[in-house]
Structures are given as structure tokens and as C-alpha cells.
Design an enzyme around this catalytic site. Sequence first.
Site, short mmCIF file in Angstrom:
data_model
loop_
_atom_site.label_atom_id
_atom_site.label_comp_id
_atom_site.label_asym_id
_atom_site.label_seq_id
_atom_site.Cartn_x
_atom_site.Cartn_y
_atom_site.Cartn_z
N THR A 39 0.54 1.11 0.33
CA THR A 39 0.59 2.40 -0.35
C THR A 39 1.86 3.13 0.10
OG1 THR A 39 -0.72 4.39 -0.90
CG2 THR A 39 -0.85 3.62 1.37
N LEU B 12 1.56 0.95 5.31
CA LEU B 12 1.90 2.21 4.64
C LEU B 12 3.40 2.42 4.68
CD1 LEU B 12 -1.14 2.50 5.21
CD2 LEU B 12 -0.75 4.84 5.97
N CYS B 13 3.94 3.10 3.64
CA CYS B 13 5.30 3.64 3.69
C CYS B 13 6.31 2.50 3.73
CB CYS B 13 5.39 4.57 4.90
SG CYS B 13 6.89 5.51 5.09
N ILE B 14 7.12 2.38 4.77
CA ILE B 14 8.13 1.33 4.88
C ILE B 14 7.57 0.03 5.48
CG2 ILE B 14 8.94 2.07 7.18
CD1 ILE B 14 11.21 0.79 4.31
#
Lengths: 215, 215
Positions: free
Chosen positions: B188, B134-136
Amino acid sequence: MKKIAVVLAGNGVYDGSEIHEATLTLLAIARNGAQYQCFAPDVDQAHVVNHLTGEEMPEKRNVLVEAARIARGNITPLSEYKAKDFDAIIFPGGFGAAKNLCTFAFDGIDCKVNPDVEKAVRSTVAEKKPIGALCISPVMIAKILGDVKVTIGQDEATIQAVENLGGTHEKTTHGQIVVDEKYNIITTPCYMLNATIDQIADGAENAVKKILEMV
Amino acid sequence: MKKIAVVLAGNGVYDGSEIHEATLTLLAIARNGAQYQCFAPDVDQAHVVNHLTGEEMPEKRNVLVEAARIARGNITPLSEYKAKDFDAIIFPGGFGAAKNLCTFAFDGIDCKVNPDVEKAVRSTVAEKKPIGALCISPVMIAKILGDVKVTIGQDEATIQAVENLGGTHEKTTHGQIVVDEKYNIITTPCYMLNATIDQIADGAENAVKKILEMV
């Protein structure tokens, strides 16, 4: 858009706000079309607990600074809370509610309540706006208001404390809420029961939905 | 019951795991009928950030000890992770993923990856089991695997980094996922976009649902 204040007590179940309860309260507010603003008192934590070992750590941490982690930096000192600017206020649980917002975890029913917390609760009651309290936080509400009807789940010692403070207790299980119609207090047991994270989400969701119906 | 490992990187967006992403990943796993076990590397955080001011604090904190706050104490050193015991592994985001699990936040594509993280990713790929990021965190997966297809949302500098690492990037918006069929990587964007907490819940839910379909 309806606006709810959420009062945090640090960041972590054993010395601050229970992270799942806090996060899932914020989620329930957003999911139900309202806005939130986080608050916390600008005071030192009662102590710092290593959450891996359960032992106390020789450190000092500030409740507002640590709570800012849950709030992603967007948090206001509780001393600046004004009941007239919000539709309701919610206190998630975790030991921080009973260590930093009041001293119930150390002093039982002789506990002291943080003055900013007491002022926030009393000013919200004066405005006849709802107050939500999760997990152990209802004990603090009973300490402040006395003759209030709440739930903390099933724990007999805590139920006795609520009653000794002048409150009435209703036993509940996962996700259930109790509503006090006199003071507009909404309570739910969360991790005062041996719960799973999805049961915490249910409790927070049911409490927030009820609060939003009342405002 | 399907069992998913969740790798945390501390506790707080600016120096650890993003708390909403981590909590809502755990919620999505429970809501979809699976079990989770949290892990974190037993190493010092790169640094400690005051989440109220954004400034560095003169403190040392341990990634595993702080991550235990999100896990309510139930967390295992990442060195003990065995891919054969789990159906999938998920890395939530937050700067901790780019500071403690790898050093991308400081060193860009020349970053180093924590050896326990690299081993966890490679052993899970070897078992052909899905990895969520997720994210970074997808940048870290690209650093380890190279020719992987991921999303980090829309941020041009990070997209360029993914491509310089040999990866392929697909732009996405709130809640969308990208699936790499070669390595079984599900990504995501979460808070790599300017998102609200309910959008984070959607992203975590969609990623977890897809992962559970694949196992």
C-alpha cells in the site's frame, strides 16, 4: 476548519514525547475534520535515553529538532505560538513533558516550567480556549494553573503531587477523560496506565472529540 | 491470538521508519485483535538527518536503538526473527527502509539488502506466510524476490525501478492495497503519495486486515 496546536517534547517515551500518544493525537485531529500544527520548544533535551537499555547516553539532542521527526519536518518553535491563531492546544505525554517542558520528573512539585510552555498555557486560558493534556502532562498544567481538575489515571504518588499543587484529581481508566469547566482543561491518562496502543487511540480520540465540541 | 512481526528501520521519515506509518501499523494490528512484536537490524543508520532542516548531522545512531523509541523499548534484533513463530511480517516505510534495510535510496536497483532483512523475507516466503510492505518498502521486496506484484502509488521513477527489478506494478491511490497471490505480498502506498495522517491510517488498516484474512 478548526485548528489545533500540538506541543511536542522530543521524540520517544523516556526522554521526549511518547510517540504513540503524539501520533494518535494527530490522527484524532485529522479524523475529526480539524487541522493540526506541531510546536516544540527550541531547547536541549534534559538528557538522552537509550530506549533499548533504559540507560542515559552521552549525547545532546534538541527538543525541536527531535520532535520534527514526529511532525515530518512541519513544526514551529513554541515561542511563536499565538493563542489567537488556534482553537485549542494539546500536550501529549511521555517523560519529555516532565523533563523538557517542565522538570517534574527531576524536581517533583518544585519543578520549573519552560517559559514558552507557561506562556502558551496562560495565553490559551486567557482566550478561554480548551487545553488538552495527556498522560503526565496534566501535572504540568496543575503546576501552572493550580486549582485545576485533572486526571492522570490511578498512580497514587502523581495524584498526591497534583493535589499538593492545588489541583483536584479524578481517577480514570482507559479512554476516559476529565473536563475542568473553569479553565477548559481536558485530560486523559493514556500510558500513565498500563495500556495498549488501541487504548491510547481511544483516549486521544475522546479528548480531541470533546475539545472540538467545546470550540 | 495471531502474531505479526513489524520490522522498523530507525525512527523518523528521512533516516528511519516513518513514524506515522509504523505507529498506525501497530494500531491496526491491535485494533484487529492481533499481537505485534517489533524488530530492527542492529546496525548503524546510513546517516542521521536533522528533520527540521533536512540537513545531514555529524552523528552516529543505531537502527535498533532508535527504533526502540517507537516500540517503547520492546524490540528484538531482526537476526532473532523466526518465521515459524509469527503469522505474518510487515515492513512500514520511511527513507530508513531504503537507506538502512536496503540501500535503494543511494544505489537504486543496484542496492544491497541487509542480510537479516533478506533472510526474514525469504524465510517468511518459504513458510507461505504473508508479508506486508508500506510506502517505499515494496521496492526492497522486489529487489529480493524479483517477479512480485506490488504498488508504491504513482511515482514514475520508482515504478520503473520496480519493473527493472522484474516486478509488476499496479498504480493505486490513498488506502488501496495490492495483493500478490504467488508470494502473499500485500502493499500500500502510504506517504509515497502526498497523504494526510488519516489516509495513512486507512492504508495500514486495509493492509493489516487483508493480512489477517490470509493467515
